[in-house]
Enzyme design. Structure first.
Site, PDB file in Angstrom:
ATOM      1  CD  GLU A  36      50.090  42.109  11.273  1.00 32.47           C
ATOM      2  OE1 GLU A  36      49.315  41.958  10.817  1.00 32.47           O
ATOM      3  OE2 GLU A  36      50.337  41.753  12.829  1.00 32.47           O
ATOM      4  CB  CYS A 191      38.874  51.914  20.299  1.00 33.74           C
ATOM      5  SG  CYS A 191      37.983  53.718  19.768  1.00 33.74           S
ATOM      6  CB  CYS A 198      34.721  56.497  26.474  1.00 35.31           C
ATOM      7  SG  CYS A 198      33.811  56.127  24.614  1.00 35.31           S
ATOM      8  CB  CYS A 201      39.734  54.934  26.408  1.00 39.45           C
ATOM      9  SG  CYS A 201      40.382  55.742  24.992  1.00 39.45           S
ATOM     10  CB  CYS A 207      38.329  60.823  22.755  1.00 43.73           C
ATOM     11  SG  CYS A 207      37.565  60.318  21.313  1.00 43.73           S
TER      12      CYS A 207
END
Length: 350
Positions: A36, A191, A198, A201, A207
């Site tokens: 991370e 995305c 899309c 998605c 959305c």
DNA sequence: CATTCGTGGCT
DNA sequence: TAGCCAAGAAT
């Protein structure tokens, strides 16, 4: 878990999510933590080889805490944002001394560690411990800004608070690690910033950005920060054995803790600089000025002028200065080097 | 709240 | 191709 958003994202990830990232395997809080930190402002593809080498050399919190800082910075060479390496090293020592060598598993304790902010702490909680933890990184920001058509510059506090609230509202308290990976995978592979997909998605049906045919407008771009123009005068001294003199930068600021050629901010003359360094100015030497070039950072444009001095003899160096070192690339000592230094050393080698 | 941190890949 | 900006945090 009743959130439609989370259900759809989790189901999508079962088929299309990434499963081959090295920090997803042999998953431990320490490895997730290291990953991370490396992933802050850095794409996964870039991180992978660094993560493999870093965790191979420093596989535990204790090994990291006990390693010299130069070793840690050396493993970070080329990855950028070197403050992350210094803070990770400091945090590891804190974990050893204050948490008995165990990575803490609460939000408050994680945020207390240097280099860990709200989002990274959430990522470690969810991915490292499979506990509830909210992430708001670039991927999640983009997904949420589009899904909810959040207007305003993303860096503004009011917008950030709104996004944090949305991120929290969508984050389930079960399948925590799976959701953390899923929402980031969605942002990273579906995305995407440019040319989002899309049609595949899982949440496109609700959305708001897509509904308004404004997907490309979200997230609203930040006002560009002005570029700084600076000159960087470097003195690269090479001795008779082909070793280069490097100087450690202060821990703060650009390239903090890394080793660079001598910086000549005041544009002093060469003999004066050699005296300051404790190098005999009477001995023979050959000088050369490399062609200036532009070195660009995120918000700085350096015009780099490098003066090279080849010494004909053995150089006597002031031994009381621990900020200087003769660097031999064959000898390869453990030192943190910037890409700029590597490029300059490469030029001098030939 | 704005700026400061690196580097590489993308369009 | 000259910007834009990525799995952000510290100051």
């Amino acid at each position: 878990m009743t959130d439609w958003f989370a259900q759809r994202v989790l189901s999508w990830a079962e088929r299309y999510g990434r499963t081959d990232l090295p920090w997803q395997h042999e998953r431990t809080p320490y490895r997730v933590w290291v990953a991370e930190i490396m992933l802050q402002q850095t794409q996964a593809r870039t991180v992978i080889p660094y993560f493999e080498r870093f965790t191979s050399r420093l596989p535990t919190v204790t090994s990291l805490a006990e390693a010299p800082l130069d070793d840690v910075l050396s493993l970070w060479t080329g990855l950028g944002y070197y403050r992350r390496a210094r803070l990770l090293h400091k945090a590891a020592q804190k974990v050893v001394h204050e948490h008995n060598g165990q990575v803490p598993n609460t939000l408050d304790e994680l945020i207390e560690l240097p280099g860990i902010g709200r989002s990274t702490a959430g990522a470690i909680l969810s991915s490292g411990f499979d506990q509830p933890g909210v992430i708001l990184d670039g991927n999640v920001k983009r997904v949420l800004a589009r899904f909810h058509a959040v207007d305003g510059e993303v860096r503004r506090a009011a917008v950030l608070n709104q996004l944090w609230a949305l991120a929290e509202s969508h984050t389930p308290n079960v399948r925590n690690a799976a959701y953390a990976q899923a929402i980031m995978d969605l942002g990273a592979t579906c995305c995407t910033k440019s040319t989002p997909n899309c049609s595949q998605c899982p949440i496109s049906s609700r959305c708001e950005a897509l509904d308004a045919d404004k997907v490309a407008q979200y997230p609203n771009p930040n006002r560009p920060t002005s570029v700084r123009h600076e000159t960087l005068r470097l003195l690269l001294i090479v001795d008779a054995q082909g070793r280069s003199l490097l100087q450690r930068q202060s821990q703060d600021g650009l390239w903090g803790g890394l080793w660079l050629p001598i910086r000549n901010e005041s544009n002093a003359c060469i003999p004066e600089l050699l005296i300051q360094l404790g190098i005999d100015t009477e001995q023979n030497r050959r000088e050369e000025t490399l062609a200036p070039f532009i070195h660009t950072l995120s918000h700085i444009r350096f015009e780099v002028t490098t003066h090279v001095v080849y010494l004909a003899e053995e150089a006597s160096l002031d031994s009381s200065r621990d900020d200087l070192v003769w660097f031999d690339s064959d000898d390869s000592p453990s030192l943190g080097l910037s890409k700029l230094t590597l490029a300059l050393l490469d030029k001098v080698q030939k």
